[in-house]
Motif scaffolding. Structure first.
Motif, PDB file in Angstrom:
ATOM      1  N   GLY A 184       0.839  -1.216   0.000  1.00  0.00           N
ATOM      2  CA  GLY A 184       0.000   0.000   0.000  1.00  0.00           C
ATOM      3  C   GLY A 184       0.866   1.257   0.000  1.00  0.00           C
ATOM      4  O   GLY A 184       0.570   2.235  -0.691  1.00  0.00           O
ATOM      5  N   ILE A 185       1.964   1.210   0.745  1.00  0.00           N
ATOM      6  CA  ILE A 185       2.846   2.384   0.821  1.00  0.00           C
ATOM      7  C   ILE A 185       3.523   2.613  -0.540  1.00  0.00           C
ATOM      8  O   ILE A 185       3.553   3.727  -1.056  1.00  0.00           O
ATOM      9  N   VAL A 186       3.998   1.533  -1.141  1.00  0.00           N
ATOM     10  CA  VAL A 186       4.629   1.673  -2.468  1.00  0.00           C
ATOM     11  C   VAL A 186       3.629   2.245  -3.477  1.00  0.00           C
ATOM     12  O   VAL A 186       3.973   3.062  -4.326  1.00  0.00           O
ATOM     13  N   ASP A 187       2.380   1.805  -3.358  1.00  0.00           N
ATOM     14  CA  ASP A 187       1.380   2.276  -4.317  1.00  0.00           C
ATOM     15  C   ASP A 187       1.033   3.750  -4.135  1.00  0.00           C
ATOM     16  O   ASP A 187       0.463   4.361  -5.030  1.00  0.00           O
ATOM     17  N   PRO A 205     -11.549  14.632  -0.016  1.00  0.00           N
ATOM     18  CA  PRO A 205     -11.309  13.191   0.145  1.00  0.00           C
ATOM     19  C   PRO A 205     -10.377  12.703  -0.964  1.00  0.00           C
ATOM     20  O   PRO A 205     -10.498  13.111  -2.106  1.00  0.00           O
ATOM     21  N   ASN A 206      -9.445  11.872  -0.629  1.00  0.00           N
ATOM     22  CA  ASN A 206      -8.481  11.398  -1.612  1.00  0.00           C
ATOM     23  C   ASN A 206      -8.230   9.924  -1.342  1.00  0.00           C
ATOM     24  O   ASN A 206      -7.829   9.536  -0.257  1.00  0.00           O
ATOM     25  N   LYS A 207      -8.503   9.122  -2.365  1.00  0.00           N
ATOM     26  CA  LYS A 207      -8.439   7.671  -2.181  1.00  0.00           C
ATOM     27  C   LYS A 207      -7.037   7.206  -1.775  1.00  0.00           C
ATOM     28  O   LYS A 207      -6.862   6.433  -0.857  1.00  0.00           O
ATOM     29  N   ASP A 208      -6.018   7.728  -2.484  1.00  0.00           N
ATOM     30  CA  ASP A 208      -4.640   7.307  -2.219  1.00  0.00           C
ATOM     31  C   ASP A 208      -4.221   7.656  -0.805  1.00  0.00           C
ATOM     32  O   ASP A 208      -3.619   6.861  -0.094  1.00  0.00           O
TER      33      ASP A 208
END
Ligand code: HEM
Length: 482
Positions: A184-187, A205-208
């Motif tokens: 998740g962090i790399v993404d 709101p921001n998905k990432d």
């Protein structure tokens, strides 16, 4: 007398607020985009990401000047994502230059040197994980396997041993959580996403960002658990990993601070973020290096055969490869160097920041400028590398097949200078040992009847490999029950 006017790098056109964004054409492959912009703007140019002034360096002479000019360019930018990841820069990789940062680096460096020997010998830990990985490959040798999670598991376990003296079983829920949060962090980190360019966007709101927040929470829960256990056990003989080393450094500092001209405070947050940093920097980079190596071996089976011939001649089948065999296996070493050249894992390094008004070559660089070093450009410079897109380990060897350490100065896969990668030696040990163990036992094959998996990387905090499958066929000498 007329003073000479400062000469700034040529700049991409820029508009208020969005800066040069329109001229970047929305290309997410930033390393390739920056590489191609050289044609029009030269090897040193500037642009604006939102309101941030950035200088892009594409030639090794300029790159070395930046990296080796003491601490002039040793700052790091603050971004929304890295601040969230590192509690506002209390780690090493994303923290700006400071006496405390120097102290943190020194402690980790010292701990890593100690761990090369002694009870926690990294070499032995890597053998254990290489053996376990080979066993997984053996049991699934008739299937086409996604090898990426297997590499992540193996490297995660090496880093868990180094940081916490713990080693996870496959099914352990904490281990699965670790693998997931790392991905998740790399993404999400360092994608030059819009939030990093316009920090004000974080109110929407921001998905990432939401995903990163969840991953950081999981990481912190696991870290806190380790921290508590280590603090309780400190002083006992078993205290021997990176977290112990940092806890001891923290204690020493508290006891000696009154004698220092500039007292330093290594808070619990700094300690935790340093461990998290080493863990994070150590897992994704090295497993990505292994994935690129395997992918290139699928594309160049003749290189795989040559490595195996070398292994068969120098090591044979009676014993496993060891670190001390490195000198004996120049072709494997050259292949690793070539993988790190053709697909640099960190193609833009981590951005540097000018801490004072400075210069690069004849150009003036204002304090606060972000300096991006395009390692991709260095490694694909046609003046330095013959046919740079060709995968050719031979370029790192002399005519007699001996290893040439630097056929060109335009080669910096780990950076250089005061911000050079802290894990370079460890990473090279891991790449060498995992590949040597695998290729001694197995031949790697791509899915038949289909085009080979893509060699195109995906830009991010590391240059990611697109998912692919591989069959690891046990070599004849090992088929009878080794
Ligand atoms: C093949 C694997 C690896 C590659 C290619 C790699 C490459 C790099 C690069 C290019 C940088 C940035 C240098 C700069 O900004 O100028 C870096 C920084 C760093 N790396 Fe690695 N790395 C690898 C593995 C590791 C490992 C195993 C560790 C941990 C033990 C590690 C720890 C770090 C740290 C802590 C930094 C930040 C240094 C600082 O900002 O002062 N790396 N690495």
């Amino acid at each position: 007398k007329a003073e000479s006017r400062p000469k700034y790098p040529r700049s991409l056109p820029s508009l208020p607020i969005i800066g040069s964004l329109l001229h970047l054409g929305g290309n997410p492959q930033l390393h390739l985009l920056f590489h191609s912009l050289q044609k029009k703007y030269g090897s040193l140019y500037s642009l604006k990401m939102g309101s941030h002034y950035m200088v892009v360096v594409s030639h090794y002479r300029h790159a070395k000047e930046v990296l080796k000019k003491g601490n002039t360019f040793a700052g790091r930018p603050h971004t929304v994502t890295t601040d969230m990841l590192t509690r506002d820069g209390k780690d090493i990789a994303f923290a700006s230059y400071s006496p405390l940062w120097k102290f943190q680096r020194k402690q980790v460096h010292a701990a890593l040197s100690v761990f090369r020997k002694g009870t926690l010998a990294l070499e032995k830990i890597i053998y254990r994980e290489a053996a376990s990985l080979c066993e997984t490959l053996r049991t699934s040798q008739d299937t086409f396997l996604d090898i990426a999670p297997e590499f992540s598991r193996a490297i995660t376990n090496v880093m868990c041993s180094l940081c916490f003296s713990s080693c996870y079983k496959r099914e352990d829920p904490d281990f699965e959580a670790t693998l997931q949060y790392s991905q998740g962090i790399v993404d999400t980190v360092g994608q030059e996403s819009l939030v990093d360019i316009f920090p004000c966007l974080q109110v929407f709101p921001n998905k990432d960002l939401a995903l990163l927040k969840r991953c950081v929470e999981v990481r912190d829960r696991l870290l806190q658990k380790q921290f508590k256990e280590h603090k309780e056990a400190l002083g006992s003989d078993s205290a021997n990993d990176l977290m112990d080393a940092l806890l001891r450094a923290q204690l020493n500092l508290e006891n000696n601070n009154s004698r220092l001209a500039q007292p330093l405070e290594l808070t619990d947050d700094h300690l935790l973020m340093t461990v998290a940093d080493i863990f994070g920097a150590g897992v994704e980079t090295t497993s990505t290096g292994l994935k690129w190596a395997v992918l290139y071996l699928l594309h160049y089976p003749e290189v795989q055969r040559k490595i195996q011939e070398e292994l068969d001649q120098k090591i044979g089948f009676e014993r496993h490869p060891q670190l001390s065999d490195r000198q004996q296996l120049p072709y494997l070493e050259a292949t690793i160097s070539e993988v790190l050249r053709i697909r640099p894992i960190s193609p833009l390094l981590i951005p540097h920041v000018a801490l004072t008004d400075a210069s690069i070559g004849e150009y003036t660089i204002p304090k606060g400028a972000q300096v991006i070093i395009n390692i991709w450009s260095l490694h694909h410079d046609e003046k330095e590398w013959d046919k740079p897109e060709e995968f050719n380990p031979g370029r790192f060897l002399d005519e007699r097949g001996n290893r040439l350490y630097s056929p060109s100065p335009s080669y910096l896969p780990f950076g250089a200078g005061i911000r050079v990668c802290l894990g370079e030696r460890l990473a090279k040990m891991e790449l060498f040992l995992f590949l040597a163990w695998i290729l001694q036992r197995f031949t790697l094959e791509a899915l038949p009847g289909q085009s080979l998996p893509s060699l195109e990387g995906k830009f991010g905090v590391v240059l990611q490999v697109q998912p692919f499958k591989v069959k690891a066929r046990l070599r004849a000498a090992w088929r009878d029950g080794v």
